[in-house]
Design an enzyme around this catalytic site. Structure first.
Site, mmCIF file in Angstrom:
data_model
loop_
_atom_site.group_PDB
_atom_site.id
_atom_site.type_symbol
_atom_site.label_atom_id
_atom_site.label_comp_id
_atom_site.label_asym_id
_atom_site.label_seq_id
_atom_site.Cartn_x
_atom_site.Cartn_y
_atom_site.Cartn_z
ATOM 1 N N GLU A 243 -6.226 9.342 9.576
ATOM 2 C CA GLU A 243 -4.707 9.525 10.158
ATOM 3 C C GLU A 243 -4.481 10.218 11.302
ATOM 4 O OE1 GLU A 243 -1.436 9.211 7.299
ATOM 5 O OE2 GLU A 243 -2.702 7.702 6.031
ATOM 6 N N CYS B 87 -3.744 -0.901 -2.226
ATOM 7 C CA CYS B 87 -4.017 0.442 -2.314
ATOM 8 C C CYS B 87 -4.987 0.390 -3.318
ATOM 9 C CB CYS B 87 -2.752 1.160 -2.592
ATOM 10 S SG CYS B 87 -2.990 2.813 -2.982
ATOM 11 N N ASN B 88 -6.042 1.138 -3.375
ATOM 12 C CA ASN B 88 -6.969 1.306 -4.362
ATOM 13 C C ASN B 88 -6.436 2.181 -5.546
ATOM 14 O OD1 ASN B 88 -10.478 0.771 -3.582
ATOM 15 N ND2 ASN B 88 -8.831 1.127 -1.885
ATOM 16 N N THR B 89 -5.571 3.244 -5.229
ATOM 17 C CA THR B 89 -5.072 4.115 -6.130
ATOM 18 C C THR B 89 -4.181 3.204 -7.114
ATOM 19 O OG1 THR B 89 -5.320 5.936 -4.909
ATOM 20 C CG2 THR B 89 -3.695 6.215 -6.509
ATOM 21 N N ASP C 216 0.925 -1.241 -0.102
ATOM 22 C CA ASP C 216 -0.051 0.137 0.048
ATOM 23 C C ASP C 216 0.844 1.260 -0.081
ATOM 24 O OD1 ASP C 216 -2.438 1.533 0.302
ATOM 25 O OD2 ASP C 216 -1.727 2.232 2.290
ATOM 26 N N SER C 217 0.326 2.319 -0.089
ATOM 27 C CA SER C 217 0.932 3.559 -0.192
ATOM 28 C C SER C 217 1.444 3.959 1.102
ATOM 29 C CB SER C 217 0.041 4.823 -0.649
ATOM 30 O OG SER C 217 -0.912 4.794 0.070
ATOM 31 N N CYS D 47 -11.217 3.079 -0.767
ATOM 32 C CA CYS D 47 -10.000 3.637 -0.217
ATOM 33 C C CYS D 47 -9.850 2.930 0.841
ATOM 34 C CB CYS D 47 -10.215 5.243 -0.129
ATOM 35 S SG CYS D 47 -8.546 5.951 0.826
ATOM 36 N N THR D 48 -8.306 2.269 1.031
ATOM 37 C CA THR D 48 -8.051 1.680 2.208
ATOM 38 C C THR D 48 -8.416 2.229 3.643
ATOM 39 O OG1 THR D 48 -5.887 2.813 2.056
ATOM 40 C CG2 THR D 48 -5.919 0.548 1.147
ATOM 41 N N HIS D 49 -8.445 3.616 3.775
ATOM 42 C CA HIS D 49 -8.825 3.989 4.849
ATOM 43 C C HIS D 49 -10.317 3.995 5.477
ATOM 44 C CE1 HIS D 49 -4.788 5.452 4.149
ATOM 45 N NE2 HIS D 49 -4.628 6.267 5.444
ATOM 46 N N TYR E 226 -0.703 8.573 -2.425
ATOM 47 C CA TYR E 226 -0.641 8.127 -4.041
ATOM 48 C C TYR E 226 -1.818 8.788 -4.556
ATOM 49 C CZ TYR E 226 2.792 4.163 -3.751
ATOM 50 O OH TYR E 226 3.851 3.437 -3.367
ATOM 51 N N GLY E 227 -2.727 9.236 -3.734
ATOM 52 C CA GLY E 227 -4.090 9.595 -4.366
ATOM 53 C C GLY E 227 -4.216 10.961 -5.041
HETATM 54 N N1 DGL Z 1 -4.061 3.686 -0.133
HETATM 55 C C1 DGL Z 1 -4.741 4.740 -0.688
HETATM 56 C C2 DGL Z 1 -5.754 4.424 -1.640
HETATM 57 O O1 DGL Z 1 -6.382 3.254 -0.945
HETATM 58 C C3 DGL Z 1 -5.123 5.967 -0.031
HETATM 59 C C4 DGL Z 1 -3.857 6.907 0.585
HETATM 60 C C5 DGL Z 1 -3.168 7.589 -0.556
HETATM 61 O O2 DGL Z 1 -3.674 8.457 -1.176
HETATM 62 O O3 DGL Z 1 -2.090 7.197 -0.861
HETATM 63 O O4 DGL Z 1 -6.165 4.613 -2.494
#
Ligand code: DGL
Length: 291
Positions: free
Chosen positions: A159, A80-82, A17-18, A191-193, A49-50
């Site tokens: 976060e 990571c979704n991105t 993940d990012s 999104c992961t969060h 990453y987003g």
């Molecule tokens: N992990 C990213 C996602 O799931 C979210 C955090 C980021 O922007 O890196 O898209």
């Protein structure tokens, strides 16, 4: 990818993940496949990453995949979704081990749950503008109406620990208003969060909207995939002395990562080690010439 005969069920699963968010995916893998070993990498030096371009996220992802392959993983989950939205096709094509992203499993479940064919997706700016969820949904359900909404403030709110806070409630209401106007009946937390503020998102969405957690769906799909390939760890893997079942690596701020990780994963994280991700090449893993 053809079947790679060097892979065995005893090898760990690589998850990346990012940053810290992918721990929601790692946590689901731990719950659903308690026998598996995991090597997790969080790119804490280069998060988020987003807000980055497809090209940059793909280069970062290739470096991380190289690191995970060096750790001898049997499969890679792009948590990571991105990164799934931007880099999955390249990684899938180039990688010698099976790869799973979070978008396809989330899209598939949303299609199976919707009754009116109107699906909302929330995620980073990158994930939403990639149109990736929409593309996967439409592939299975061409008549689906898919509405995206970027929610860039959610990641910092999570976060900062504001999981249950009036500020987060207010922002969630604003973000979701346009999706509610579209009369969606299903909402993908892309999104992961976001699963960490599921209650807040649920309050803003209302009880008639089904929330989809791609982290959960991805772990289910990964389990199925490993099973089909005879790569599922059937029993707890014997570990070398002092070797933890779960290993965590980051590109920066190992202490902060460890603290956050321990707050969401209750399996006792022993350590998070900082590694130099820049030393891994960002070039394609296999070029058409050496295929
Ligand atoms: N992990 C990213 C996602 O799931 C979210 C955090 C980021 O922007 O890196 O898209």
């Amino acid at each position: 990818m053809g079947q790679n005969t060097d892979l065995t069920a005893e090898m760990p699963i690589g998850v990346f993940d990012s940053g810290i968010g992918g721990l929601t995916v790692a946590r689901e893998i731990m719950r659903q496949m308690p026998n598996e070993r995991i090597v997790y990498f969080g790119d804490t030096a280069r998060v988020p990453y987003g807000s980055k371009s497809s090209e940059t996220v793909t280069r970062y992802s290739r470096q991380i995949v190289r690191f995970l392959l060096e750790q001898k993983v049997k499969a890679i989950a792009v948590a990571c979704n991105t990164a799934s939205a931007y880099a999955l096709p390249e990684i899938e094509r180039e990688c010698p081990v099976p790869v799973i992203g979070v978008i396809r499993p989330g899209a598939k479940t949303a299609v199976s749950k919707t009754r009116n064919g109107r699906i909302g997706v929330i995620g980073t700016r990158a994930t939403i503008s990639s149109g990736s969820y929409k593309a996967y949904i439409r592939r299975i359900m061409p008549e689906a109406e898919v509405f995206g909404q970027a929610c860039p403030l959610f990641v910092p709110l999570v976060e900062e620990g504001l999981w249950e806070d009036p500020v987060t409630d207010e922002i969630a209401r604003r973000y979701l208003a346009s999706l509610l106007d579209r009369e969606i009946d299903t909402l993908i937390m892309g999104c992961t969060h976001y699963p960490l503020i599921r209650k807040t998102i649920g309050r803003a969405a209302g009880e008639n909207i089904e929330l989809i957690n791609p982290a959960y769906e991805t772990a289910m799909e990964l389990r199925r995939m490993l099973g089909e390939m005879s790569l599922l760890a059937e029993e707890r893997q014997p570990l070398g002395s002092g070797e933890p079942q779960y290993r965590f690596y980051v590109s920066d701020m190992a202490g902060q990562f460890r603290q956050f990780a321990n707050s969401i994963i209750k399996y006792g994280i022993l350590a998070a080690e900082k590694i130099d991700i820049y030393k891994y090449s960002a070039e394609p893993l296999r070029t058409p010439e050496n295929h």
